[in-house]
Write a protein that holds these residues in place. Structure first.
Motif, PDB file in Angstrom:
ATOM      1  N   ILE A 199       0.840  -1.203   0.000  1.00  0.00           N
ATOM      2  CA  ILE A 199       0.000   0.000   0.000  1.00  0.00           C
ATOM      3  C   ILE A 199       0.882   1.264   0.000  1.00  0.00           C
ATOM      4  CG2 ILE A 199      -1.632   1.352   1.358  1.00  0.00           C
ATOM      5  CD1 ILE A 199      -2.932  -0.930  -0.087  1.00  0.00           C
ATOM      6  N   PHE A 200       1.913   1.252   0.823  1.00  0.00           N
ATOM      7  CA  PHE A 200       2.743   2.462   0.983  1.00  0.00           C
ATOM      8  C   PHE A 200       3.960   2.482   0.059  1.00  0.00           C
ATOM      9  CE2 PHE A 200       0.715   2.062   5.191  1.00  0.00           C
ATOM     10  CZ  PHE A 200       0.069   3.298   5.229  1.00  0.00           C
ATOM     11  N   SER A 201       4.076   1.499  -0.826  1.00  0.00           N
ATOM     12  CA  SER A 201       5.273   1.419  -1.666  1.00  0.00           C
ATOM     13  C   SER A 201       5.389   2.610  -2.615  1.00  0.00           C
ATOM     14  CB  SER A 201       5.253   0.119  -2.469  1.00  0.00           C
ATOM     15  OG  SER A 201       4.112   0.094  -3.330  1.00  0.00           O
ATOM     16  N   GLN A 202       4.259   3.255  -2.937  1.00  0.00           N
ATOM     17  CA  GLN A 202       4.330   4.408  -3.835  1.00  0.00           C
ATOM     18  C   GLN A 202       5.153   5.553  -3.238  1.00  0.00           C
ATOM     19  OE1 GLN A 202      -0.086   5.598  -3.391  1.00  0.00           O
ATOM     20  NE2 GLN A 202       0.987   7.561  -3.634  1.00  0.00           N
ATOM     21  N   PHE A 203       5.207   5.626  -1.880  1.00  0.00           N
ATOM     22  CA  PHE A 203       5.969   6.705  -1.228  1.00  0.00           C
ATOM     23  C   PHE A 203       7.483   6.470  -1.300  1.00  0.00           C
ATOM     24  CE2 PHE A 203       2.036   7.055   1.608  1.00  0.00           C
ATOM     25  CZ  PHE A 203       1.460   7.985   0.754  1.00  0.00           C
ATOM     26  N   ASN A 204       7.862   5.235  -1.614  1.00  0.00           N
ATOM     27  CA  ASN A 204       9.288   4.914  -1.614  1.00  0.00           C
ATOM     28  C   ASN A 204       9.994   5.323  -2.893  1.00  0.00           C
ATOM     29  OD1 ASN A 204       8.492   3.733   0.741  1.00  0.00           O
ATOM     30  ND2 ASN A 204       8.786   1.618   0.058  1.00  0.00           N
ATOM     31  N   THR A 205       9.229   5.786  -3.891  1.00  0.00           N
ATOM     32  CA  THR A 205       9.833   6.129  -5.193  1.00  0.00           C
ATOM     33  C   THR A 205       9.538   7.565  -5.602  1.00  0.00           C
ATOM     34  OG1 THR A 205       7.862   5.245  -6.301  1.00  0.00           O
ATOM     35  CG2 THR A 205       9.710   3.733  -5.985  1.00  0.00           C
ATOM     36  N   LEU A 206       9.256   8.423  -4.620  1.00  0.00           N
ATOM     37  CA  LEU A 206       8.969   9.827  -4.965  1.00  0.00           C
ATOM     38  C   LEU A 206      10.204  10.511  -5.546  1.00  0.00           C
ATOM     39  CD1 LEU A 206       6.788  10.887  -1.892  1.00  0.00           C
ATOM     40  CD2 LEU A 206       6.038  10.148  -4.164  1.00  0.00           C
ATOM     41  N   PHE A 207      11.386  10.183  -5.014  1.00  0.00           N
ATOM     42  CA  PHE A 207      12.654  10.706  -5.529  1.00  0.00           C
ATOM     43  C   PHE A 207      13.635   9.546  -5.634  1.00  0.00           C
ATOM     44  CE2 PHE A 207      10.778  14.508  -3.626  1.00  0.00           C
ATOM     45  CZ  PHE A 207      10.967  15.444  -4.627  1.00  0.00           C
ATOM     46  N   ASP A 208      14.718   9.792  -6.333  1.00  0.00           N
ATOM     47  CA  ASP A 208      15.719   8.741  -6.475  1.00  0.00           C
ATOM     48  C   ASP A 208      16.448   8.480  -5.167  1.00  0.00           C
ATOM     49  OD1 ASP A 208      15.067   8.467  -9.130  1.00  0.00           O
ATOM     50  OD2 ASP A 208      16.621   9.870  -9.819  1.00  0.00           O
ATOM     51  N   ASN A 209      16.781   9.531  -4.445  1.00  0.00           N
ATOM     52  CA  ASN A 209      17.517   9.377  -3.190  1.00  0.00           C
ATOM     53  C   ASN A 209      17.361  10.646  -2.360  1.00  0.00           C
ATOM     54  OD1 ASN A 209      19.200  11.258  -4.442  1.00  0.00           O
ATOM     55  ND2 ASN A 209      20.669   9.723  -5.090  1.00  0.00           N
ATOM     56  N   ASN A 210      17.882  10.547  -1.140  1.00  0.00           N
ATOM     57  CA  ASN A 210      17.907  11.687  -0.220  1.00  0.00           C
ATOM     58  C   ASN A 210      16.521  12.293   0.011  1.00  0.00           C
ATOM     59  OD1 ASN A 210      20.669  11.644   0.324  1.00  0.00           O
ATOM     60  ND2 ASN A 210      21.140  12.913  -1.457  1.00  0.00           N
ATOM     61  N   PHE A 211      15.616  11.468   0.517  1.00  0.00           N
ATOM     62  CA  PHE A 211      14.307  11.998   0.904  1.00  0.00           C
ATOM     63  C   PHE A 211      13.721  11.090   1.975  1.00  0.00           C
ATOM     64  CE2 PHE A 211      13.137   8.763  -2.076  1.00  0.00           C
ATOM     65  CZ  PHE A 211      11.880   8.311  -1.689  1.00  0.00           C
ATOM     66  N   GLY A 212      12.720  11.609   2.638  1.00  0.00           N
ATOM     67  CA  GLY A 212      12.021  10.856   3.671  1.00  0.00           C
ATOM     68  C   GLY A 212      10.539  11.155   3.613  1.00  0.00           C
ATOM     69  N   VAL A 213       9.734  10.165   4.037  1.00  0.00           N
ATOM     70  CA  VAL A 213       8.271  10.294   4.022  1.00  0.00           C
ATOM     71  C   VAL A 213       7.753   9.918   5.391  1.00  0.00           C
ATOM     72  CG1 VAL A 213       6.123   9.470   2.995  1.00  0.00           C
ATOM     73  CG2 VAL A 213       8.143   9.812   1.563  1.00  0.00           C
ATOM     74  N   LEU A 214       6.753  10.666   5.845  1.00  0.00           N
ATOM     75  CA  LEU A 214       6.157  10.413   7.157  1.00  0.00           C
ATOM     76  C   LEU A 214       4.665  10.639   7.040  1.00  0.00           C
ATOM     77  CD1 LEU A 214       7.177   9.669  10.007  1.00  0.00           C
ATOM     78  CD2 LEU A 214       7.082  12.092  10.567  1.00  0.00           C
ATOM     79  N   LEU A 215       3.885   9.624   7.518  1.00  0.00           N
ATOM     80  CA  LEU A 215       2.420   9.713   7.483  1.00  0.00           C
ATOM     81  C   LEU A 215       1.909   9.663   8.916  1.00  0.00           C
ATOM     82  CD1 LEU A 215      -0.143   9.813   5.706  1.00  0.00           C
ATOM     83  CD2 LEU A 215      -0.167   7.303   5.792  1.00  0.00           C
ATOM     84  N   LEU A 216       1.160  10.674   9.318  1.00  0.00           N
ATOM     85  CA  LEU A 216       0.632  10.777  10.683  1.00  0.00           C
ATOM     86  C   LEU A 216      -0.879  10.801  10.642  1.00  0.00           C
ATOM     87  CD1 LEU A 216       2.949  13.628  12.068  1.00  0.00           C
ATOM     88  CD2 LEU A 216       3.375  11.163  12.055  1.00  0.00           C
ATOM     89  N   ASP A 217      -1.493  10.198  11.690  1.00  0.00           N
ATOM     90  CA  ASP A 217      -2.954  10.276  11.800  1.00  0.00           C
ATOM     91  C   ASP A 217      -3.345  11.567  12.535  1.00  0.00           C
ATOM     92  OD1 ASP A 217      -2.365   9.856  14.431  1.00  0.00           O
ATOM     93  OD2 ASP A 217      -3.278   7.861  14.551  1.00  0.00           O
TER      94      ASP A 217
END
Length: 583
Positions: A199-217
């Protein structure tokens, strides 16, 4: 700080003029280049930061839209199951035998859930939780008792629509919803176990490198976190960010809210990502600045040499004259008509004039020695003259010749103040005595044919004036005024002196023939034989300035009034050369 400033000032004063010109030119050239380079760097940095922020904003917004659409798809799928009539009947029916249960599995439950699982690869399992007497069927059908052991159960009791349960620790993601039936009210639920990573794999390819993703409720609980850095951010900082919504300053963070769920999606990247993009530009700017500095250094050295060389030549010539004397052969100057060239030419002219003056002084040195001998002889003559007058006075007194005695005394007083021991200044008291002695001598020479009145303010006696200022005025009044009168009656000569504020006023008045208007107009500038009015006016203004001097008022056949005003001075000094030249 003050001491350091003094040291720097002393150092700057002592360095050569060429270095000063070099430093000024370097600073004047480098400062604009540096300012321009820094401005370009800041503008590029600001542009890249804004571009990065805009790219992150667009990326996180697009990712949120895609993710929200995916969640909506699962929500719609669960809703279709929850509102399906066949499923509703299957979980609310009262079964009497196993065959009826078999038909419910075969005809209602299994086909629908199998189709959903086949169409949605991220759904790992589907489970119906029922309160009826339908037997459990693998992971597809379970009892309500099993539902009560699920972590989402308490929330599901009050749910009116499909909801999500996510456990980051267990990597679980479940969408659940009550099963709605229009015939019988009973507690039943449908739950889909979703593939957490898928489900969350789409967030892992937003950039090639040097980025982070955080999802909060809504409560700030971390639902998903992903980092793609060479050096991972510690979990404590991630938790702190989830709590305070604030990353370290060396990160750029953008967020987007999923309106349906109320979740917040954060995308963050380190600033060094931008700096890596700026580095080539910064290197180029630095190379340009260094190239400009190198060219500026060459041009400044050449320019300072061209500008300062005439000054250095002039300085060398001055030192040469200072060390070897005025009559040294100076090297030729380069032909130049600017200010420095004019200065060098004028210096040579001045040297040549000084050489001529020295030659003239040397030639006149012998003549000066001759004059000194004559001056020594002249100093003897006044003493002989005074002794002779004293002898005449004593002989006249012995023989009873009072007029001769008075004349001798007046002559002695007159010449003592006139000669004044060779000095050019005299007290008002002595000048007054000199003038009065002269007038009385003239009265005796005129057989007392005119009257004399004097009025002297005692407060001015000690002030200084140039000598022979008042006596020539009295002499002119007698010779050109009283002696030339044609009116009947005796002549009258009045002299007075008084203090007015910070000035001293002399008045010489006669009742002589007066001065014609055309002559009176130019009397202060006209030439005359002997010691004239023009010389008196010039001497007064040389000592006191143009605001002081003589004024004349005259009427033909009635007389003349001459007024002389000077400042009160106890010591006389000439005015400045600039004032003297303007006279």
């Amino acid at each position: 700080m003050r001491q350091l400033k003094q040291i720097l000032l002393k150092w700057y004063r002592n360095i050569s003029f060429r270095r000063k010109v070099y430093m000024v030119c370097i600073l004047a050239g480098l400062i604009p280049v540096l300012v321009l380079g820094i401005f370009c760097y800041l503008q590029i940095d600001n542009l890249l930061v804004n571009r990065e922020k805009q790219a992150e904003q667009d990326t996180v917004k697009q990712a949120a839209i895609v993710f929200q659409s995916k969640l909506n798809a699962y929500r719609n799928t669960v809703s279709n199951v929850a509102w399906n009539d066949g499923i509703g009947q299957a979980v609310t029916r009262n079964y009497t035998n196993n065959y009826e249960m078999y038909l419910a599995y075969r005809d209602e439950v299994d086909p629908l859930l199998a189709a959903i699982s086949m169409l949605n690869g991220d759904i790992s399992s589907e489970t119906l939780y029922t309160s009826c007497n339908l037997y459990p069927h693998g992971s597809t059908v379970k009892t309500l008792k099993d539902a009560r052991r699920e972590p989402w159960y308490q929330t599901a009791l009050h749910a009116k629509k499909p909801s999500f349960y996510i456990s980051r620790a267990n990597k679980d993601m479940i969408i659940y919803c009550p099963i709605f039936s229009s015939s019988i009210k009973s507690e039943n639920y449908i739950a889909f176990n979703l593939n957490y990573k898928g489900i969350f794999s789409q967030f892992n390819t937003l950039f090639d490198n040097n980025f982070g993703v955080l999802l909060l409720d809504r409560q700030g609980t971390i639902l998903y976190s992903y980092q793609n850095f060479s050096s991972q951010i510690p979990e404590e900082q991630i938790s702190a960010f989830a709590k305070d919504k604030k990353l370290p300053k060396n990160y750029i963070s953008m967020e987007n809210v999923l309106t349906e769920e109320g979740w917040t999606l954060f995308l963050y990247r380190p600033m060094n990502t931008i700096w890596n993009n700026i580095a080539p530009i910064l290197l180029m700017v630095l190379l340009v600045v260094l190239g400009c500095a190198f060219l500026l250094n060459l041009l400044t050295r050449t320019l300072s040499h061209v500008i300062v060389r005439p000054l250095e030549t002039l300085t060398h010539n001055m030192k040469l004259i200072g060390s070897k004397g005025l009559f040294v052969d100076l090297p030729l100057d380069e032909p130049c008509n600017d200010e420095i060239g004019v200065l060098a030419k004028q210096f040579r002219i001045m040297v040549r004039k000084l050489q001529r003056l020295v030659n003239e002084i040397y030639k006149t040195k012998i003549e000066k020695q001759k004059y000194e001998i004559k001056a020594l002889q002249a100093q003897i003559n006044p003493h002989f003259f005074y002794n002779s007058l004293s002898l005449i006075n004593s002989k006249a007194l012995v023989s009873g010749q009072e007029d001769i005695s008075e004349m001798a005394q007046l002559l002695s007083a007159y010449y003592r103040t006139t000669l004044n021991r060779g000095t050019s200044e005299i007290s008002i008291e002595d000048e007054w005595k000199n003038t009065v002695s002269y007038i009385k001598i003239q009265m005796m020479m005129h057989s007392r044919s005119f009257q004399f009145v004097e009025n002297l303010d005692p407060s001015v006696l000690n002030y200084k004036i140039p000598n022979l200022i008042l006596q020539p005025l009295a002499e002119n009044a007698i010779a050109h005024g009283i002696d030339q009168r044609t009116a009947p009656g005796p002549g009258l000569l009045k002299i007075s002196c008084k203090a007015i504020n910070d000035q001293i006023e002399f008045i010489v008045e006669d009742n002589g023939c007066g001065i014609p208007p055309d002559k009176l107009k130019n009397i202060l500038t006209a030439k005359s034989n002997g010691y004239g009015i023009k010389n008196i006016q010039r001497r007064i203004q040389l000592y006191f300035g143009r605001s002081y001097g003589l004024t004349f008022a005259s009427t033909e056949n009635k007389g003349t009034i001459v007024t002389l005003r000077i400042p009160q001075r106890e010591i006389l000094t000439d005015i400045s050369d600039s004032e003297r030249v303007s006279l």
